[in-house]
Design an enzyme around this catalytic site. Structure first.
Site, PDB file in Angstrom:
ATOM      1  N   GLU A  51      -6.921   4.884   7.738  1.00 22.40           N
ATOM      2  CA  GLU A  51      -6.699   6.295   7.368  1.00 22.40           C
ATOM      3  C   GLU A  51      -7.935   6.862   6.666  1.00 22.40           C
ATOM      4  OE1 GLU A  51      -2.973   5.694   5.349  1.00 22.40           O
ATOM      5  OE2 GLU A  51      -2.013   5.271   7.264  1.00 22.40           O
ATOM      6  N   ASN A  76       0.877  -1.176   0.000  1.00 24.46           N
ATOM      7  CA  ASN A  76       0.000   0.000   0.000  1.00 24.46           C
ATOM      8  C   ASN A  76       0.913   1.225   0.000  1.00 24.46           C
ATOM      9  OD1 ASN A  76      -1.827   2.027   0.459  1.00 24.46           O
ATOM     10  ND2 ASN A  76      -2.284   1.449   2.573  1.00 24.46           N
ATOM     11  N   GLY A 113       2.153   2.564  10.533  1.00 27.58           N
ATOM     12  CA  GLY A 113       3.051   3.693  10.288  1.00 27.58           C
ATOM     13  C   GLY A 113       3.758   4.195  11.537  1.00 27.58           C
ATOM     14  N   SER A 147       3.357  -1.908  10.479  1.00 25.26           N
ATOM     15  CA  SER A 147       4.810  -1.857  10.679  1.00 25.26           C
ATOM     16  C   SER A 147       5.508  -3.190  10.378  1.00 25.26           C
ATOM     17  CB  SER A 147       5.139  -1.383  12.098  1.00 25.26           C
ATOM     18  OG  SER A 147       4.639  -0.072  12.304  1.00 25.26           O
ATOM     19  N   LYS A 172       0.111   4.313  -0.446  1.00 26.21           N
ATOM     20  CA  LYS A 172      -0.540   5.541   0.058  1.00 26.21           C
ATOM     21  C   LYS A 172      -0.239   6.711  -0.904  1.00 26.21           C
ATOM     22  CE  LYS A 172       0.100   3.623   4.608  1.00 26.21           C
ATOM     23  NZ  LYS A 172       0.054   3.806   6.033  1.00 26.21           N
TER      24      LYS A 172
HETATM   25  C1  PEP Z   1      -0.816   0.243   6.001  1.00 31.78           C
HETATM   26  O1  PEP Z   1      -0.866   1.412   5.656  1.00 31.78           O
HETATM   27  O2  PEP Z   1      -1.711  -0.506   5.636  1.00 31.78           O
HETATM   28  C2  PEP Z   1       0.308  -0.185   6.824  1.00 31.78           C
HETATM   29  C3  PEP Z   1       0.246  -1.359   7.365  1.00 31.78           C
HETATM   30  O3  PEP Z   1       1.368   0.704   6.955  1.00 31.78           O
HETATM   31  P1  PEP Z   1       2.794   0.402   7.676  1.00 31.78           P
HETATM   32  O4  PEP Z   1       3.290  -0.914   7.147  1.00 31.78           O
HETATM   33  O5  PEP Z   1       3.652   1.550   7.315  1.00 31.78           O
HETATM   34  O6  PEP Z   1       2.509   0.317   9.152  1.00 31.78           O
END
Ligand code: PEP
Length: 260
Positions: free
Chosen positions: A106, A12, A182, A221, A14
């Protein structure tokens, strides 16, 4: 031999990455994962990239000779018309997208996407034969009060009718605890397993048969240092990855870790 859902490692991106970054990422990935760019080779894990809307056509071209799926990060609840700024499911289908994320935290928190809105988006995706990746997960406060499982299963229950309209092998669920997205703070693998097992049980009880085909991903993460601890859990069928999916070498390591 029993077969479960096909594992999926999903990126993803974003609102990150530009034209040049997309090209560099794919050039690097070709070096790191040559088998994903060999159409005669059946990869053991599905790989998906969800770039920002403007780069979907470019990524489609770059991935033409690859066994890597293409997805979007959101979709309009409408099927087209006077909805400034919206991108319809039919447009995503036209660009040969296979998947689309819905209900990401989000979107729920920053853009106020409600269960009702998410339900409408899922129906648009089904209509266009795209696979919805439904994100669910609790806040830290909810976890701290011991309500994490009830809350997360409640998010599924709110969408039960729409999920039941997806074909059993055309749906993905991503468990993403909000406090792990995140933040660099990942969930304990045992806690993620407990939640994904509860989701699997919910599928068995509410949408019988889906528990065998719907991949349940962990997101929050995930990076090469912690991914193996998730991938070895019985009910975790892959990952939805944000930050670590922006660097080809990290993303390739995650794909390789699943194959081990
Ligand atoms: C996400 O946005 O779906 C996500 C899991 O982000 P991150 O891996 O940066 O925590």
């Amino acid at each position: 031999m029993t077969t479960g859902p096909t594992p999926l490692i999903a990126a993803n991106w974003k609102s990150n990455q530009y034209w040049e970054g997309c090209v560099e990422f794919i050039n690097e990935l070709k070096e790191l994962l040559p088998e994903q760019f060999d159409l005669g080779h059946e990869p053991p894990v599905d790989v998906l990239i969800c770039p920002p809307f403007p780069y979907i056509p470019l990524m489609g071209m770059l991935l033409e000779e690859a066994t890597i799926y293409l997805g979007a990060q959101d979709v309009s609840r409408f099927d087209g018309g006077a909805y400034t700024g919206d991108v319809s499911a039919a447009m995503l289908a036209d660009l040969e997208c296979d998947y689309c994320i819905v209900g990401h935290s989000e979107r729920r928190n920053v853009f106020s996407d409600t269960d009702e809105l998410i339900a409408q988006k899922i129906l648009q995706l089904i209509e266009q034969e795209l696979v919805p990746i439904l994100c669910v997960g609790e806040s830290l406060e909810t976890r701290d009060t011991g309500q994490a499982v009830d809350f997360t299963l409640g998010q599924l229950s709110a969408l039960k009718t729409e999920l039941g309209r997806c074909e059993a092998d055309r749906l993905v669920i991503a468990y993403e605890p909000l406090w792990a997205i995140g933040t660099g703070r990942n969930a304990e693998p045992a806690d993620a397993q407990e939640m994904c097992a509860a989701i699997r049980d919910w599928l068995r009880d509410n949408l019988r048969g889906y528990e065998k085909t719907v991949p349940i991903l962990y997101g929050g993460s995930v990076k090469p240092e912690n991914a193996a601890a998730y991938f070895c859990q019985t009910d975790i069928d892959g990952a939805l990855v944000g930050g670590a999916s922006l660097k080809a070498n990290l993303f390739a390591q995650l794909v390789r870790l699943y194959k081990v």
